[in-house]
Design a protein around this motif. Structure first.
Motif, PDB file in Angstrom:
ATOM      1  N   SER A 104       0.838  -1.207   0.000  1.00 51.57           N
ATOM      2  CA  SER A 104       0.000   0.000   0.000  1.00 51.57           C
ATOM      3  C   SER A 104       0.872   1.256   0.000  1.00 51.57           C
ATOM      4  N   LEU A 128      -3.900  -6.009   0.181  1.00 55.63           N
ATOM      5  CA  LEU A 128      -3.335  -6.605   1.392  1.00 55.63           C
ATOM      6  C   LEU A 128      -2.009  -5.922   1.707  1.00 55.63           C
ATOM      7  N   SER A 129      -1.878  -5.454   2.943  1.00 58.53           N
ATOM      8  CA  SER A 129      -0.637  -4.777   3.310  1.00 58.53           C
ATOM      9  C   SER A 129      -0.355  -4.993   4.784  1.00 58.53           C
ATOM     10  N   ARG A 130       0.940  -5.013   5.111  1.00 56.37           N
ATOM     11  CA  ARG A 130       1.332  -5.087   6.520  1.00 56.37           C
ATOM     12  C   ARG A 130       0.721  -3.926   7.289  1.00 56.37           C
ATOM     13  N   ASP A 131       0.676  -2.764   6.614  1.00 56.18           N
ATOM     14  CA  ASP A 131       0.120  -1.569   7.242  1.00 56.18           C
ATOM     15  C   ASP A 131      -1.365  -1.501   6.892  1.00 56.18           C
ATOM     16  N   HIS A 132      -2.204  -2.009   7.801  1.00 55.06           N
ATOM     17  CA  HIS A 132      -3.631  -2.163   7.473  1.00 55.06           C
ATOM     18  C   HIS A 132      -4.321  -0.803   7.294  1.00 55.06           C
ATOM     19  N   THR A 133      -3.879   0.200   8.037  1.00 52.59           N
ATOM     20  CA  THR A 133      -4.481   1.531   7.891  1.00 52.59           C
ATOM     21  C   THR A 133      -4.225   2.070   6.485  1.00 52.59           C
ATOM     22  N   ALA A 189      -3.593   0.239   3.879  1.00 52.64           N
ATOM     23  CA  ALA A 189      -4.360  -0.615   2.962  1.00 52.64           C
ATOM     24  C   ALA A 189      -5.814  -0.149   2.889  1.00 52.64           C
ATOM     25  N   GLN A 190      -6.365   0.224   4.053  1.00 55.26           N
ATOM     26  CA  GLN A 190      -7.757   0.697   4.073  1.00 55.26           C
ATOM     27  C   GLN A 190      -7.921   2.000   3.303  1.00 55.26           C
ATOM     28  N   ALA A 248      -9.932  -3.953   1.779  1.00 54.68           N
ATOM     29  CA  ALA A 248      -8.646  -4.094   2.455  1.00 54.68           C
ATOM     30  C   ALA A 248      -8.668  -5.350   3.293  1.00 54.68           C
ATOM     31  N   GLN A 308      -6.290  -8.212   5.808  1.00 54.39           N
ATOM     32  CA  GLN A 308      -5.171  -8.146   6.729  1.00 54.39           C
ATOM     33  C   GLN A 308      -4.356  -9.448   6.743  1.00 54.39           C
ATOM     34  N   HIS A 309      -4.972 -10.557   6.341  1.00 50.90           N
ATOM     35  CA  HIS A 309      -4.306 -11.856   6.465  1.00 50.90           C
ATOM     36  C   HIS A 309      -4.326 -12.596   5.129  1.00 50.90           C
TER      37      HIS A 309
END
Lengths: 265, 265
Positions: free
Chosen positions: B12, B34-39, B41-42, B52, B54-55
């Motif tokens: 992201s 999908l991204s390690r940084d979910h915020t 990604a959202q 978005a 998370q897993h």
């Protein structure tokens, strides 16, 4: 104050040509063009409705307000000496256009001297928009400074009185962002030429890199493997430059300097 | 051939964001981000009308045609491994967007792999014209190469199949004309800041330097004290850099390299 209306030019190179055209286009009258290269002088004089002259004795300094010296830095002292010998009673203001040369080279010999330095790189066949080019002004007398400011404002929106120290810093910075940057473009072009790839593939990247520093500082805009501490990519790049030791060395030095951004250089 | 219509994105950051927007704007459908940084990604998913996640288990690879990996180079192998574990029977084409990473990092683990590398430097808050950005394509199978070419042509006018060696040369050249050039801009900005001079004074020079190499080669456009062999100016500049030994060193090296142009390097 009489305005600087009648101007003659020493030199017929890139600065003489671009400054001459900018002044001529704004309605200033160019009297004579004197240059070691008389053919160049004739070509330039023709486009400025001026007279090309070959010898110092032909120079009519009594009828002009300003003499613009646009020659190699090293030649400025000898040009000042030559002018001194033919200086009339009603002496014109004499300015050079150099970023590095001191005012003293003129003021030691001439009663009215100044500097009119455009901070731009001029190339044949290109016409940069003069209005946006910073013009650095310096003069021996406040009255001449005012005259030069007024003249500068006719061709540029960014005229400012600039101390000798500031002008030298500007010129030094210009060498980094123009001469050295251009050499990096050359390296890029050569690396692609080796693979028969067109240099034009890099143009969008070059344009974007140059444009985005108007939005945020270069430090904020820094990217790349060195900033990320991407040792694998750096090692791969250094290996690819094995047969270009001088470029490899530049790569190593830049990567070290950029890497220290992370520690807040 | 089915076209690549449904796309999901891993990552992201800047490349994910700019590529995602370019594809979305051209009517492609973005499924998941999908991204390690979910915020992050959202935020990205919202602008792409995507979901978005998370897993890895949430990733729906069965319903997409293309999975775009836009993560740090170093993370590509582990991402490929994670994808391998959740790969459905009808496997999508999986591409990375890196200039330096080999196709092998994907092809070792995934049946259909490729590379989709945009040759541009992306920054937050800027939207470079994607149509002019060169896109370098590589794929494990000719059919996938054709699909990527076709997709690339929807967002860029400069798509080309590029060998791994050529892509690496492009990336290396890009480091010189983008990362290192930007660092020279930083030096220029700092030299001016020391004198309280605004960096904006250099913008016209920077813009002209970047523009004129589209007209003639950088070698033909080279100017400056080093090219002229102006030893006095070079000595003055080196003295001014006395308290910046690393910049002084760069100055010396560039001057040597540019000086050798005269002898026809």
């Amino acid at each position: 104050l009489t305005e600087l209306q009648h101007i003659s030019i020493i030199g017929s190179g890139k600065v003489a040509t671009h400054l001459g055209h900018a002044l001529y286009t704004q309605g200033l009258r160019i009297g004579q063009v004197l240059s070691r290269d008389h053919t160049h002088a004739q070509t330039l004089a023709k486009t400025l409705e001026a007279e090309a002259v070959q010898h110092w004795a032909e120079l009519d300094l009594g009828s002009i307000d300003l003499l613009l010296i646009a020659v190699n830095d090293q030649s400025i002292p000898e040009v000042a000496q030559a002018i001194q010998r033919v200086l009339p009673e009603r002496e014109p203001l004499v300015v050079h256009t150099s970023g590095t040369s001191p005012l003293q080279w003129l003021s030691d010999r001439l009663p009215r001297s100044g500097i009119f330095y455009p901070l731009q790189s001029f190339s044949p066949g290109r016409s940069p928009d003069f209005a946006s080019i910073p013009l650095c002004i310096e003069a021996g007398h406040p009255a001449d400074e005012a005259l030069l400011l007024h003249l500068g404002q006719r061709i540029s929106q960014r005229v400012q009185v600039t101390s000798a120290a500031d002008r030298r810093s500007l010129h030094l910075a210009a060498v980094f962002v123009n001469n050295f940057v251009n050499y990096l473009y050359h390296i890029g072009a050569e690396l692609l030429a080796e693979k028969d790839l067109p240099f034009a593939l890099l143009w969008p990247l070059i344009a974007e890199t140059a444009a985005k520093i108007q939005q945020q500082s270069p430090q904020a805009m820094q990217t790349g493997p060195a900033l990320r501490g991407d040792a694998a990519t750096i090692a791969q790049h250094l290996a690819a430059l094995e047969d270009k030791p001088e470029w490899q060395d530049l790569y190593r030095r830049f990567s070290g300097l950029i890497g220290s951004f992370s520690q807040g250089n």
